[in-house]
Motif scaffolding. Structure first.
Motif, PDB file in Angstrom:
ATOM      1  N   ARG A  52       0.830  -1.214   0.000  1.00  0.00           N
ATOM      2  CA  ARG A  52       0.000   0.000   0.000  1.00  0.00           C
ATOM      3  C   ARG A  52       0.859   1.256   0.000  1.00  0.00           C
ATOM      4  NH1 ARG A  52      -4.523  -1.012  -2.027  1.00  0.00           N
ATOM      5  NH2 ARG A  52      -4.507   1.233  -1.856  1.00  0.00           N
ATOM      6  N   LYS A  53       1.937   1.253  -0.740  1.00  0.00           N
ATOM      7  CA  LYS A  53       2.820   2.424  -0.769  1.00  0.00           C
ATOM      8  C   LYS A  53       2.156   3.650  -1.381  1.00  0.00           C
ATOM      9  CE  LYS A  53       7.287   0.365  -0.296  1.00  0.00           C
ATOM     10  NZ  LYS A  53       8.663   0.395  -0.725  1.00  0.00           N
ATOM     11  N   ASP A  54       0.964   3.472  -1.973  1.00  0.00           N
ATOM     12  CA  ASP A  54       0.194   4.631  -2.408  1.00  0.00           C
ATOM     13  C   ASP A  54      -0.390   5.337  -1.177  1.00  0.00           C
ATOM     14  OD1 ASP A  54      -1.777   2.822  -1.622  1.00  0.00           O
ATOM     15  OD2 ASP A  54      -2.808   2.821  -3.557  1.00  0.00           O
ATOM     16  N   CYS A  55      -0.291   4.675  -0.041  1.00  0.00           N
ATOM     17  CA  CYS A  55      -0.736   5.173   1.263  1.00  0.00           C
ATOM     18  C   CYS A  55      -2.223   5.471   1.337  1.00  0.00           C
ATOM     19  CB  CYS A  55       0.110   6.357   1.728  1.00  0.00           C
ATOM     20  SG  CYS A  55       1.700   5.781   2.357  1.00  0.00           S
ATOM     21  N   VAL A  56      -2.991   4.761   0.523  1.00  0.00           N
ATOM     22  CA  VAL A  56      -4.432   4.793   0.672  1.00  0.00           C
ATOM     23  C   VAL A  56      -4.749   3.793   1.785  1.00  0.00           C
ATOM     24  CG1 VAL A  56      -6.643   4.352  -0.445  1.00  0.00           C
ATOM     25  CG2 VAL A  56      -4.770   5.404  -1.746  1.00  0.00           C
ATOM     26  N   LEU A  57      -5.425   4.256   2.811  1.00  0.00           N
ATOM     27  CA  LEU A  57      -5.662   3.434   3.998  1.00  0.00           C
ATOM     28  C   LEU A  57      -6.808   2.443   3.763  1.00  0.00           C
ATOM     29  CD1 LEU A  57      -5.222   6.191   6.725  1.00  0.00           C
ATOM     30  CD2 LEU A  57      -3.543   4.529   5.911  1.00  0.00           C
TER      31      LEU A  57
END
Length: 160
Positions: free
Chosen positions: A64-69
């Motif tokens: 999830r390195k797009d950092c969408v939780l």
């Protein structure tokens, strides 16, 4: 209640400020200690580090390195957080800051508020924790994922 909340938040924030110095504080003992401080305030046992939980959390943080939780679909409890220079202490502080939004008597979050991260941190039946941290693709934020076993937030049960 308002005074207790303020005192508690200040004491915890000051404790973390003393321990926080940089990107440090992401070792297993940091996650365990950060959680144990708040759990101790409720007479709960500290959590133990679990390598398998940590591997699962790290794999999800890396994915999830797009950092969408978005939560992972695992059988563990899970807390996630994202922010600049986020570490074990700041993530735990962020989650326990939800305490004022939890109504213990009704065993629910105050309308329109989030409190499930807080209740997971202080879930009395949880015994193990494992966390992972990854830098977001934006280059300035980090995502932290913590998994808990047994999971908390069981419908119809209070955390402590």
């Amino acid at each position: 209640m308002g005074t207790w909340r303020l005192i508690f938040s200040l004491v915890f924030a000051i404790s973390m400020a003393i321990l926080y110095s940089s990107h440090a504080h992401n070792e297993p003992e940091d996650y365990v200690l950060a959680h144990s401080c708040i759990r101790n305030a409720f007479g709960l046992q500290p959590l133990c580090w679990d390598r398998k939980l940590a591997e699962t959390a790290q794999a999800w943080a890396d994915k999830r390195k797009d950092c969408v939780l978005i939560h992972n679909n695992v059988s563990y409890g899970e807390n996630m957080g994202m922010g600049p220079n986020l570490n074990a202490w700041w993530a735990t502080q962020m989650w326990i800051n939800e305490k004022p939004d939890y109504d213990y008597e009704k065993n629910e979050c105050i309308d329109g508020r989030m409190c499930g991260h807080y209740t997971q941190v202080v879930w009395g039946n949880s015994k193990k924790i494992g966390c992972g941290r990854a830098q977001c693709d934006n280059g300035w934020s980090y995502m932290i994922v913590c998994n808990y076993d047994p999971p908390g937030n069981v419908v119809g049960q209070k955390p402590y």
